[in-house]
Design an enzyme around this catalytic site. Structure first.
Site, PDB file in Angstrom:
ATOM      1  N   ASP A 136       0.769  -1.263  -0.078  1.00  0.00           N
ATOM      2  CA  ASP A 136       0.116  -0.134   0.114  1.00  0.00           C
ATOM      3  C   ASP A 136       0.792   1.290   0.031  1.00  0.00           C
ATOM      4  O   ASP A 136       1.846   1.548   0.892  1.00  0.00           O
ATOM      5  CB  ASP A 136      -1.013  -0.073   1.211  1.00  0.00           C
ATOM      6  CG  ASP A 136      -1.949   1.027   1.050  1.00  0.00           C
ATOM      7  OD1 ASP A 136      -2.509   1.606   0.082  1.00  0.00           O
ATOM      8  OD2 ASP A 136      -2.326   1.329   2.114  1.00  0.00           O
ATOM      9  N   HIS A 143      -3.555  14.013   0.304  1.00  0.00           N
ATOM     10  CA  HIS A 143      -3.881  13.221   1.726  1.00  0.00           C
ATOM     11  C   HIS A 143      -2.961  13.371   2.718  1.00  0.00           C
ATOM     12  O   HIS A 143      -3.029  13.708   3.871  1.00  0.00           O
ATOM     13  CB  HIS A 143      -4.111  11.836   1.205  1.00  0.00           C
ATOM     14  CG  HIS A 143      -4.000  10.835   2.312  1.00  0.00           C
ATOM     15  ND1 HIS A 143      -5.305  10.768   3.105  1.00  0.00           N
ATOM     16  CD2 HIS A 143      -3.451   9.659   2.854  1.00  0.00           C
ATOM     17  CE1 HIS A 143      -5.280   9.799   4.058  1.00  0.00           C
ATOM     18  NE2 HIS A 143      -4.239   9.371   4.045  1.00  0.00           N
ATOM     19  N   GLU A 209     -10.744   3.954   3.272  1.00  0.00           N
ATOM     20  CA  GLU A 209      -9.679   4.754   2.291  1.00  0.00           C
ATOM     21  C   GLU A 209      -9.747   4.459   1.036  1.00  0.00           C
ATOM     22  O   GLU A 209      -9.982   3.500   0.414  1.00  0.00           O
ATOM     23  CB  GLU A 209      -8.345   4.244   2.838  1.00  0.00           C
ATOM     24  CG  GLU A 209      -7.834   4.874   3.932  1.00  0.00           C
ATOM     25  CD  GLU A 209      -6.281   4.842   4.265  1.00  0.00           C
ATOM     26  OE1 GLU A 209      -5.680   3.784   3.805  1.00  0.00           O
ATOM     27  OE2 GLU A 209      -5.604   5.513   5.061  1.00  0.00           O
ATOM     28  N   GLU A 211      -9.008   4.212  -2.529  1.00  0.00           N
ATOM     29  CA  GLU A 211      -7.985   3.947  -3.209  1.00  0.00           C
ATOM     30  C   GLU A 211      -8.093   3.102  -4.520  1.00  0.00           C
ATOM     31  O   GLU A 211      -9.227   2.625  -4.780  1.00  0.00           O
ATOM     32  CB  GLU A 211      -6.716   3.044  -2.221  1.00  0.00           C
ATOM     33  CG  GLU A 211      -6.668   3.560  -0.981  1.00  0.00           C
ATOM     34  CD  GLU A 211      -5.398   2.901  -0.254  1.00  0.00           C
ATOM     35  OE1 GLU A 211      -4.619   2.130  -0.861  1.00  0.00           O
ATOM     36  OE2 GLU A 211      -5.163   3.250   1.045  1.00  0.00           O
ATOM     37  N   ASP A 243      -9.104   0.516   1.668  1.00  0.00           N
ATOM     38  CA  ASP A 243      -8.281  -0.047   2.613  1.00  0.00           C
ATOM     39  C   ASP A 243      -8.655   0.520   4.005  1.00  0.00           C
ATOM     40  O   ASP A 243      -8.453   1.302   4.634  1.00  0.00           O
ATOM     41  CB  ASP A 243      -7.004   0.606   2.279  1.00  0.00           C
ATOM     42  CG  ASP A 243      -5.852   0.032   3.205  1.00  0.00           C
ATOM     43  OD1 ASP A 243      -5.757  -0.868   3.520  1.00  0.00           O
ATOM     44  OD2 ASP A 243      -4.692   0.973   3.604  1.00  0.00           O
ATOM     45  N   ARG A 247      -8.255   3.953  12.819  1.00  0.00           N
ATOM     46  CA  ARG A 247      -7.367   5.280  12.989  1.00  0.00           C
ATOM     47  C   ARG A 247      -7.078   5.174  14.620  1.00  0.00           C
ATOM     48  O   ARG A 247      -5.789   5.701  14.915  1.00  0.00           O
ATOM     49  CB  ARG A 247      -8.299   6.379  12.727  1.00  0.00           C
ATOM     50  CG  ARG A 247      -8.742   6.745  11.453  1.00  0.00           C
ATOM     51  CD  ARG A 247      -7.519   6.881  10.316  1.00  0.00           C
ATOM     52  NE  ARG A 247      -7.942   6.909   9.063  1.00  0.00           N
ATOM     53  CZ  ARG A 247      -7.412   6.573   8.065  1.00  0.00           C
ATOM     54  NH1 ARG A 247      -6.235   6.355   8.006  1.00  0.00           N
ATOM     55  NH2 ARG A 247      -7.909   6.890   6.816  1.00  0.00           N
ATOM     56  N   GLN A 250      -4.168   2.490  14.810  1.00  0.00           N
ATOM     57  CA  GLN A 250      -3.170   2.795  13.929  1.00  0.00           C
ATOM     58  C   GLN A 250      -2.328   4.051  14.809  1.00  0.00           C
ATOM     59  O   GLN A 250      -0.983   4.037  14.922  1.00  0.00           O
ATOM     60  CB  GLN A 250      -3.590   3.475  12.494  1.00  0.00           C
ATOM     61  CG  GLN A 250      -2.512   3.861  11.566  1.00  0.00           C
ATOM     62  CD  GLN A 250      -3.323   4.395  10.228  1.00  0.00           C
ATOM     63  OE1 GLN A 250      -4.446   4.551  10.287  1.00  0.00           O
ATOM     64  NE2 GLN A 250      -2.644   5.024   9.357  1.00  0.00           N
ATOM     65  N   LYS A 263      -4.818  -1.839  10.079  1.00  0.00           N
ATOM     66  CA  LYS A 263      -4.928  -1.931   8.545  1.00  0.00           C
ATOM     67  C   LYS A 263      -4.808  -3.524   8.233  1.00  0.00           C
ATOM     68  O   LYS A 263      -5.514  -3.915   7.036  1.00  0.00           O
ATOM     69  CB  LYS A 263      -3.588  -1.417   7.894  1.00  0.00           C
ATOM     70  CG  LYS A 263      -3.253   0.021   7.982  1.00  0.00           C
ATOM     71  CD  LYS A 263      -4.205   0.824   7.203  1.00  0.00           C
ATOM     72  CE  LYS A 263      -3.637   2.544   7.253  1.00  0.00           C
ATOM     73  NZ  LYS A 263      -4.459   3.047   6.561  1.00  0.00           N
ATOM     74  N   THR A 267      -9.120  -5.620   3.702  1.00  0.00           N
ATOM     75  CA  THR A 267      -8.956  -4.543   2.514  1.00  0.00           C
ATOM     76  C   THR A 267     -10.023  -5.177   1.470  1.00  0.00           C
ATOM     77  O   THR A 267      -9.857  -6.465   1.133  1.00  0.00           O
ATOM     78  CB  THR A 267      -7.570  -4.580   1.971  1.00  0.00           C
ATOM     79  OG1 THR A 267      -6.738  -4.386   3.137  1.00  0.00           O
ATOM     80  CG2 THR A 267      -7.479  -3.526   0.777  1.00  0.00           C
ATOM     81  N   GLU A 392     -10.281  12.790   7.098  1.00  0.00           N
ATOM     82  CA  GLU A 392     -10.332  14.054   6.514  1.00  0.00           C
ATOM     83  C   GLU A 392     -11.522  14.857   6.390  1.00  0.00           C
ATOM     84  O   GLU A 392     -11.564  15.966   6.634  1.00  0.00           O
ATOM     85  CB  GLU A 392      -9.548  14.053   5.115  1.00  0.00           C
ATOM     86  CG  GLU A 392      -8.133  13.367   5.105  1.00  0.00           C
ATOM     87  CD  GLU A 392      -7.462  12.949   3.767  1.00  0.00           C
ATOM     88  OE1 GLU A 392      -7.864  11.919   3.423  1.00  0.00           O
ATOM     89  OE2 GLU A 392      -7.038  13.825   2.798  1.00  0.00           O
TER      90      GLU A 392
HETATM   91 MN    MN Z   1      -4.215   2.815   2.633  1.00  0.00          MN
END
Ligand code: MN
Length: 448
Positions: A136, A143, A209, A211, A243, A247, A250, A263, A267, A392
């Site tokens: 990843d 971002h 996420e 992606e 993904d 948070r 993490q 993570k 996914t 975000e």
């Molecule tokens: Mn990611």
């Protein structure tokens, strides 16, 4: 570009305008027939899946670059992806030819057509690729800047390496799942800023996420980097990637070695692998890079034109290392009447391109193998509507997202469904990726 890109091309299979899967697209999938246990490889056209194993056994690929190699009877795309560009092109050209409105071969052979063309609702989609390794990246500067601003302030938002290194980490392939698979809220360690010790429990800051990922074709030998000029030969196609990220887990765990449990629980990918050949008309210039990247990451012939148009089919081909792919994320909750759009972004916003990612990944001599997944990192654009994560969009939970029915979201709640879509808008047609969807289930042991 070639005949398979011709925007006037039509299939005898009816495909409505604005449909994701016209004859110019032809993405691949793995699927199970209702009458068969073993998955096989197919291609999508309109609302049908074309069974490529049947066509392969009937000899329709023998006189292409695939020759006698049987690749579509496999339960995933890996063996086909390993064959390389000439074979990929040969297969696509043949499938396109067989589906044309003016080709009677399949159109008028009722028996073959009945066997080989299955309505989408009669097949069970499978993971298209056996993913050996998952990497990843972190390639959206917007971002990286947003997240850096939240945690370190705007002056120190970008780490000193960001404009030099296509930053990435090695992810977990075993938990990459197909769109539609429900996602369990994960457990892990979290620590409140004012707490003395961490606690173990369900994540409370669950995020998506937005992606996209590319899937690799032929690999390289260990110790033999893939130079940037040859990187495209190793990229087969793309999927949408969610993904999923915890948070709070993490935040506590990521220093010094990067994400781990935050993570690795899931996914999601979309089921249709859209080939780089189908995406060719949508190439565009990538982000301007300043400072100029080091020699091994330098792209020659980057277009000066900001964007290509699918309608321009000049023989010179379109330049650029980025692709104009529109992206959208929506949220369904138990009480919302209609899905609520959370953000709209575009793949072209990325700072580092796929060829740079691959050249960097292998510059150490690291080997890739057919079917590796390389995800882009969260694709945020320059405006708040284009931010590709809840982190975000709600600015770390400080600006709750207001839903039309009065509900609020800072992060994803149990029972919420996140759906991602991607498509390229052509002149009179679209090349779509379908959907990447996942519903969040409560943590194990807490209710349903
Ligand atoms: Mn990611």
């Amino acid at each position: 570009m070639n005949e398979t890109h011709n925007r006037a091309l039509k299939s005898f299979v009816e495909v409505p305008q604005e449909h994701d899967f016209p004859i110019q697209n032809l993405p691949y999938c793995a699927f199970r027939r209702p009458d068969e246990e073993q998955p096989r490889v197919g291609a999508r056209i309109g609302d049908f899946v074309l069974d490529l194993k049947i066509l392969e056994h009937a000899g329709y690929f023998k006189d292409t670059a695939l020759g006698d190699t049987h690749v579509f009877c496999k339960w995933a795309l890996n063996k086909f992806m390993a064959q390389g560009r000439a074979a990929w092109h040969g297969a696509r050209a043949r499938i396109s030819e067989l589906l044309r409105y003016d080709n009677p071969t399949l159109r008028d052979d009722e028996k073959l057509r009945e066997k080989a063309l299955l309505p989408i609702e009669r097949v069970e989609l499978q993971m298209p690729v056996e993913i050996g390794d998952y990497t990843d990246f972190y390639s959206s500067k917007h971002h990286a800047f947003n997240v850096g601003t939240m945690f370190r302030g705007p002056e120190n938002a970008l780490m000193p390496n960001y404009l030099w290194v296509p930053v990435g980490y090695h992810g977990r392939a075993s938990s990459v799942v197909l769109s539609g698979t429900p996602i369990r809220r994960p457990f892990g360690q979290t620590k409140a800023d004012d707490a003395d010790a961490p606690v173990f429990g369900p994540s409370r800051l669950l995020d998506f996420e937005l992606e996209m990922g590319f899937l690799t074709g032929p690999g390289n030998e260990l110790g033999e980097p893939i130079p940037i000029e040859r990187a495209e030969e190793h990229i087969f196609g793309m999927v949408i990637v969610n993904d999923w990220s915890a948070r709070d887990i993490q935040k506590w765990e990521y220093v010094p070695l990067g994400p781990f449990l935050g993570k690795n629980f899931a996914t999601s990918i979309s089921p249709w692998v859209v080939t780089m050949e189908a995406l060719e008309p949508f190439r565009c210039a990538g982000a301007e890079q300043d400072p100029e990247p080091l020699e091994y990451l330098r792209i020659r012939h980057e277009a000066t034109k900001p964007q290509s148009h699918a309608g321009e089919r000049s023989g010179s081909g379109v330049q650029g290392s980025a692709y104009d792919i529109q992206l959208e994320v929506d949220l369904k909750t138990g009480t919302l009447e209609r899905p609520h759009v959370l953000c709209r972004s575009n793949f072209k916003h990325l700072y580092w391109s796929m060829v740079q990612q691959l050249a960097h990944h292998t510059a150490s001599g690291c080997n890739i193998r057919p079917g590796d997944l390389m995800a882009s990192g969260t694709i945020s654009g320059p405006t708040p509507e284009s931010f590709g994560s809840m982190l975000e969009l709600s600015w770390r939970g400080t600006k709750p997202i207001e839903l039309p029915n009065g509900e609020q979201r800072r992060f994803i709640a149990d029972g919420d469904t996140i759906t991602m879509r991607g498509w390229c808008e052509g002149d009179g047609y679209r090349i779509g990726f379908g959907e990447c969807e996942g519903k969040l289930l409560p943590a194990k042991g807490s209710g349903s």
